[in-house]
Write a protein that holds these residues in place. Sequence first.
Motif, PDB file in Angstrom:
ATOM      1  N   SER A  30     -51.325-113.532 129.142  1.00  0.00           N
ATOM      2  CA  SER A  30     -51.291-112.320 129.956  1.00  0.00           C
ATOM      3  C   SER A  30     -49.851-111.952 130.310  1.00  0.00           C
ATOM      4  N   LEU A  31     -49.007-112.956 130.562  1.00  0.00           N
ATOM      5  CA  LEU A  31     -47.590-112.693 130.849  1.00  0.00           C
ATOM      6  C   LEU A  31     -46.887-112.152 129.601  1.00  0.00           C
ATOM      7  N   VAL A  32     -47.226-112.740 128.455  1.00  0.00           N
ATOM      8  CA  VAL A  32     -46.649-112.297 127.180  1.00  0.00           C
ATOM      9  C   VAL A  32     -47.005-110.828 126.925  1.00  0.00           C
ATOM     10  N   VAL A  33     -48.289-110.511 127.122  1.00  0.00           N
ATOM     11  CA  VAL A  33     -48.752-109.139 126.876  1.00  0.00           C
ATOM     12  C   VAL A  33     -48.025-108.167 127.803  1.00  0.00           C
ATOM     13  N   PHE A  34     -47.954-108.522 129.077  1.00  0.00           N
ATOM     14  CA  PHE A  34     -47.350-107.617 130.057  1.00  0.00           C
ATOM     15  C   PHE A  34     -45.870-107.373 129.762  1.00  0.00           C
ATOM     16  N   THR A  35     -45.100-108.442 129.535  1.00  0.00           N
ATOM     17  CA  THR A  35     -43.656-108.265 129.333  1.00  0.00           C
ATOM     18  C   THR A  35     -43.369-107.584 127.986  1.00  0.00           C
ATOM     19  N   ALA A  36     -44.167-107.911 126.964  1.00  0.00           N
ATOM     20  CA  ALA A  36     -43.969-107.256 125.659  1.00  0.00           C
ATOM     21  C   ALA A  36     -44.287-105.766 125.774  1.00  0.00           C
ATOM     22  N   PHE A  37     -45.330-105.447 126.525  1.00  0.00           N
ATOM     23  CA  PHE A  37     -45.720-104.055 126.732  1.00  0.00           C
ATOM     24  C   PHE A  37     -44.591-103.287 127.430  1.00  0.00           C
ATOM     25  N   VAL A  38     -44.000-103.913 128.463  1.00  0.00           N
ATOM     26  CA  VAL A  38     -42.895-103.258 129.179  1.00  0.00           C
ATOM     27  C   VAL A  38     -41.721-103.051 128.217  1.00  0.00           C
ATOM     28  N   GLY A  39     -41.385-104.090 127.439  1.00  0.00           N
ATOM     29  CA  GLY A  39     -40.287-103.980 126.475  1.00  0.00           C
ATOM     30  C   GLY A  39     -40.491-102.832 125.503  1.00  0.00           C
TER      31      GLY A  39
END
Lengths: 312, 63
Positions: A30-39
């Motif tokens: 979930s952290l990976v998805v969120f930060t990648a999405f922001v990037g």
Amino acid sequence: MSDASLNTTSYENEAGFGDFFALLKPRVMSLVVFTAFVGLLVAPVPVHPIIGFAAILFIAIGGGASGALNMWWEADVDALMKRTRKRPIPAGKVTAGEAKAFGLTLAVMAVVMLGLAANFVAAGLLAFTIFFYVVVYTMGLKRRTPQNIVIGGAAGAFPPMIGWAVATGGISIESVLMFSIIFMWTPPHFWSLALFMNDDYTKAGIPMLPVTHGRRVTRAHILIYTLLLAPVAVGAGFTSIGGPVYLTASVLLNAWFITGAVKIWRRSEEAAVADKYAAERKFFRISLLYLFLHFGALLAEGVLRNFGMEGW
Amino acid sequence: MAIVKEHEIHRRRFGRNAGVGLALLAFVVLVYGMTVAKMQSGDMMEAADHSPRISMTPEVPSE
């Protein structure tokens, strides 16, 4: 035939779909998805929603695959720690070999598909992230050095950089700063956890800083890394992805985080034992919020920019 | 142990198989969606068909 028997033990522990899903470490994902999405979203190049969705999905699968490979390698120590004892391999649901095959297949699939969906810079970064997490961190550093999470933290810091690369096809100062925020944030985050979960790590023989150098040194290290993190996080506010919203949020969050780190640094071990590490537990929770709100603020700046409200 | 038609393990295996089936179906839908998105974005749609075609050959600089 006079006798019939059923071997019930062989399938009582057979894995369900959920057990294989658990191998992917959904919470980390979930952290990976969120930060990648922001990037991906803060990048100056628009991405077709379907391509963006597919790219985030393949980044998440790549992250999950490295989680499965980590569980394959770590099965012996996972069985010793309270926090990890119920994972599918130590629980006997999935064999280590199955986890390895599952992880490798998903890793290859995620990298190839990300290359086809987006570009091969993003795919290369994803492949390097998986390699770094599994080979450098899990196999190399974790059981050898108390600096394990400092260097290994890089693996968790790559997703926003991959998201940025999906959109732009390259690397730039903004994506390096997003990487640096997570990279510098990881040590205080994990060391505060290690302060109150020390017994688990001692039992498993993992050389976390409180195990090798004691809690006093760990408290000092938490403060140092928190102080080093602040200029990086605030500095990102002056680049093209920042703006007044992010800068305000970042200054306030860093003041809060540094206050917490100073409190931890000044505390004696007796005081911590007396209140069952209340301040350390609070700092750990603040650290989660710190990262979430920083990337949330970057996301807010990205959305505002799309509505014509440029940050700077 | 009584022999029953439906054992709990059958439900678990069905769940696992259904999960894999749905994941594969979702993958097919995703690849289809990606293809449509890439074509809409004007990505390269022509491939070599073994005969020279003006749109596929490199530009010759004019003198």
